[in-house]
Enzyme design. Sequence first.
Site, PDB file in Angstrom:
ATOM      1  N   LYS A   1       1.063  -1.543  -0.366  1.00  0.00           N
ATOM      2  CA  LYS A   1       0.375  -0.342  -0.067  1.00  0.00           C
ATOM      3  C   LYS A   1       0.984   1.026   0.230  1.00  0.00           C
ATOM      4  O   LYS A   1       0.319   2.255  -1.140  1.00  0.00           O
ATOM      5  CB  LYS A   1      -0.924  -0.124   1.173  1.00  0.00           C
ATOM      6  CG  LYS A   1      -2.587   0.070   0.950  1.00  0.00           C
ATOM      7  CD  LYS A   1      -2.817   0.332   2.413  1.00  0.00           C
ATOM      8  CE  LYS A   1      -3.590  -0.645   2.645  1.00  0.00           C
ATOM      9  NZ  LYS A   1      -4.275  -1.110   4.070  1.00  0.00           N
ATOM     10  N   ARG A   2       1.549   1.539   0.770  1.00  0.00           N
ATOM     11  CA  ARG A   2       3.258   2.123   1.168  1.00  0.00           C
ATOM     12  C   ARG A   2       3.748   2.250  -0.133  1.00  0.00           C
ATOM     13  O   ARG A   2       3.815   4.162  -0.409  1.00  0.00           O
ATOM     14  CB  ARG A   2       3.646   1.844   2.359  1.00  0.00           C
ATOM     15  CG  ARG A   2       4.491   1.565   2.342  1.00  0.00           C
ATOM     16  CD  ARG A   2       5.188   0.823   3.889  1.00  0.00           C
ATOM     17  NE  ARG A   2       4.238   0.286   4.633  1.00  0.00           N
ATOM     18  CZ  ARG A   2       4.821  -0.623   5.326  1.00  0.00           C
ATOM     19  NH1 ARG A   2       5.048   0.268   5.819  1.00  0.00           N
ATOM     20  NH2 ARG A   2       3.642  -1.165   5.799  1.00  0.00           N
TER      21      ARG A   2
END
Length: 283
Positions: free
Chosen positions: A245-246
């Site tokens: 996600k990051r």
Amino acid sequence: MEGGAVVTRFAPSPTGPLHLGHAYSAVRAHAFARAGGGAFLLRIEDIDGTRSRAEHVAGILDDLRWLGLEWDGPMVFQSARSGAYAAALDVLRRRRLVYPCFCTRAEITEAVGAPHGPTAAYPGTCRGVDPASRPGEAHAWRIDMAAATASAGPIDWWDERAGSVRAEPGSQGDVVLARKDVATSYHLAVTVDDAAQGVTDVVRGMDLFAATHIHRLLQALLGLPTPRYRHHQLLIGADGERLAKRRGSQSLASLRADGTDGRKLAAGLIEDIPPAGFSIGRD
Ligand code: GLU
């Protein structure tokens, strides 16, 4: 299946849009539950009130429906379960297996910034600090790892691919069990909830394998049952890196918007056939 009906769960954090790696996990957990005639639960891991968003919860539900995955029973929100986490922390506090940590966020970011991946072990700065000497000061709670592992004695857990694993949480140091701002942590909440929800089989990515050593220790200390673990390999993107996600990996929402058939995608993933450009990692 030995030991009664299978219960699995998908436990995403609504801190951003889900990507294909999440779909892989969800599809596997769902298929495993259904193959065992069991239940597939959905738990929203929204303990971090500053990073969790309602729009991401809505996105998770849209993603699961698009993939054709139905969950059983009401979904559980961790933000509504603070009493259960406080009770568990209290047990550990009364046994003197946790201590208050007054270190600043900057000092602890390295150790608690993410539930996954390697982090530097906390050097134990606040172990032995008398809380009475810092009245009214905000603090986290850290496990006293040496005391906790001594109290638990030798413990094992089982993983589908690794087999019997001796729990060795020691190298991760005095991890945080309740944050200054949240009053629980990923480790404590997930352990308490897997037990409360009667989860028999935890299906999740290898990125959480190290965390399982801590979860197994907490189960032993809190007298909770130990599920079977089925850590799966991670999806790798075209750049050779695992999805995250990051790192802004392509979201399921964008695939959906592009007209991808979610059910076909799910059917491929369960056969370990990801879409073009992705592969299943090997460790
Ligand atoms: N909430 C965690 C995540 O989104 C997963 C927790 C788990 O499966 O144990 O990475």
